[in-house]
Design an enzyme around this catalytic site. Sequence first.
Site, PDB file in Angstrom:
ATOM      1  CG  HIS A 174      41.019  33.444  44.610  1.00  0.00           C
ATOM      2  ND1 HIS A 174      40.746  32.110  44.524  1.00  0.00           N
ATOM      3  CD2 HIS A 174      42.279  33.611  44.106  1.00  0.00           C
ATOM      4  CE1 HIS A 174      41.803  31.487  43.989  1.00  0.00           C
ATOM      5  NE2 HIS A 174      42.733  32.377  43.733  1.00  0.00           N
ATOM      6  CD  GLU A 177      37.342  32.976  45.751  1.00  0.00           C
ATOM      7  OE1 GLU A 177      37.814  32.414  46.758  1.00  0.00           O
ATOM      8  OE2 GLU A 177      37.710  32.704  44.589  1.00  0.00           O
ATOM      9  NE  ARG A 232      41.915  33.360  40.233  1.00  0.00           N
ATOM     10  CZ  ARG A 232      41.414  32.200  40.681  1.00  0.00           C
ATOM     11  NH1 ARG A 232      40.158  32.132  41.073  1.00  0.00           N
ATOM     12  NH2 ARG A 232      42.170  31.125  40.747  1.00  0.00           N
ATOM     13  CG  HIS A 305      39.336  29.366  47.647  1.00  0.00           C
ATOM     14  ND1 HIS A 305      40.012  30.105  46.727  1.00  0.00           N
ATOM     15  CD2 HIS A 305      40.278  28.839  48.476  1.00  0.00           C
ATOM     16  CE1 HIS A 305      41.312  30.045  46.961  1.00  0.00           C
ATOM     17  NE2 HIS A 305      41.505  29.270  48.021  1.00  0.00           N
ATOM     18  CD  GLU A 381      36.346  26.760  45.369  1.00  0.00           C
ATOM     19  OE1 GLU A 381      35.697  27.834  45.391  1.00  0.00           O
ATOM     20  OE2 GLU A 381      37.493  26.674  44.926  1.00  0.00           O
TER      21      GLU A 381
HETATM   22  O1  0X9 Z   1      41.125  27.805  41.339  1.00  0.00           O
HETATM   23  C1  0X9 Z   1      41.252  27.908  42.568  1.00  0.00           C
HETATM   24  O2  0X9 Z   1      42.236  28.404  43.102  1.00  0.00           O
HETATM   25  C2  0X9 Z   1      40.128  27.396  43.468  1.00  0.00           C
HETATM   26  N1  0X9 Z   1      38.843  27.739  42.901  1.00  0.00           N
HETATM   27  S1  0X9 Z   1      38.344  29.303  42.861  1.00  0.00           S
HETATM   28  O3  0X9 Z   1      37.151  29.339  42.061  1.00  0.00           O
HETATM   29  N2  0X9 Z   1      37.940  29.781  44.314  1.00  0.00           N
HETATM   30  O4  0X9 Z   1      39.406  30.094  42.357  1.00  0.00           O
HETATM   31  C3  0X9 Z   1      40.162  25.884  43.541  1.00  0.00           C
HETATM   32  C4  0X9 Z   1      41.387  25.312  44.086  1.00  0.00           C
HETATM   33  C5  0X9 Z   1      41.202  23.861  44.344  1.00  0.00           C
HETATM   34  N3  0X9 Z   1      42.229  23.066  43.777  1.00  0.00           N
HETATM   35  C6  0X9 Z   1      42.089  22.386  42.596  1.00  0.00           C
HETATM   36  N4  0X9 Z   1      40.972  22.356  41.947  1.00  0.00           N
HETATM   37  N5  0X9 Z   1      43.133  21.738  42.145  1.00  0.00           N
HETATM   38 ZN    ZN Z   2      39.152  31.181  45.217  1.00  0.00          ZN
END
Ligand code: 0X9
Ligand code: ZN
Length: 415
Positions: A174, A177, A232, A305, A381
Amino acid sequence: MKGLVISSLLLPLALAGVVPRAEEKVDYSGFKVLRVALPESTEDIEAQIEELAAHVLNPGKSAHLDVVVSPENIDAVTALAAESSVVNEDVGAALAEEGEFKAYAVPSESWFTAYHSYADHTLFLRDLQAGFTGQSELVTAGSSVQGRVINGIHIWGSGGKGSKPAVLIHGTVHAREWITTMTTEYFAWQLLTKYSSDATIRALVDKFDYYIMPVVNPDGFVYTQTNDRLWRKNRQTLSSNSCVGRDINRNWPYKWEVPGGASTNPCSETYKGQAAGDAPENRGLVAQVNALRDARGIRLYLDVHSYGQYILWPYGYDCSLRPDNDAKLRSLATSAASAIRAVSGTGYTIGPACSTLYATTGDSTDYTDVPGNATYSYTYELRDTGTYGFSLPANQIQPTVRETWAGVVSMLQGA
Ligand code: 0X9
Ligand code: ZN
């Protein structure tokens, strides 16, 4: 974020001021981050709020939405929300705290005290590798929509090149980030510069072949530096819609078709694309994962991330399904979280991705876990939990990269 090159006269009033004309940078002065709780039946209201927002910062399904809103749309968003509070009074001022880019100098610890241009990140990797030609080489994993090569570094130890199971690390999936670029570079920096002086690191370099790709979304990253700091997705266009970008972490060709964990709306932050794996970046990354699987196998995959301070493991697409080695995945994550806490006190939440955070389909770690047959797959994260979000101040780069490295070292030791 909506279409870029169309004349701002054609845009709905709500979007005017958040859509840059070509080569114009979004000025976030006066924009606020609002945390909005949605009313009971939310679909429609959520869509309206997303239309009014410049960006959604947490675009999954969670209890609240964090949205970046221009001064002129604040009242409209507040009126739609069941409840709202201001998380950040002035996004422009927060971005200013990221600090200036520093002039390029060859790799040293001070690299990790500032953010850098994309061109300088490319130089950093090249110069780092040039200092360790006997145990590293530059690698690529295909190229982006706009033709930028996805660069990385392959690092090996005493067994020789390609002799051990792979540790594969992706950063900056992303675009916004930025702390993840710095952090994944720090991993490579530590592995190479500490090899000869630190027995712990030497043992880890001798144990695995490392493939570290600090910026897997180069077009998006460049766009965050030229046009919109909060972009993003990638920069793929559609003939049928003026909205730009696919979410690379919703485009992997495994369970891509399952509904609910991604958006089919090209204007959404989590747009999954028209077909599984139809983003060029994903094609390159899939080929990389498959090649490493077919060579010595992948022992550990990390998708780095920000933000939120989580360590997550499969699955994203199903909240009740668990990998066979769920207990071991949990124990490695537990030890990583305690190692991080021991360095700085920073607290991480750990758990299976879907049930801990939200559902995602076509995400990286589901692909690496199943088609990629990686033994352990995690999403990190990084800092923080929302105070600065994606624009972590420069004085938090070193603390963040150091604590994260401690977590990763503990995982590598147990993996
Ligand atoms: O949404 C995403 O791709 C990730 N969070 S972000 O804020 N960096 O965009 C999280 C991906 C982790 N996977 C799940 N939560 N299923
Ligand atoms: Zn991300």
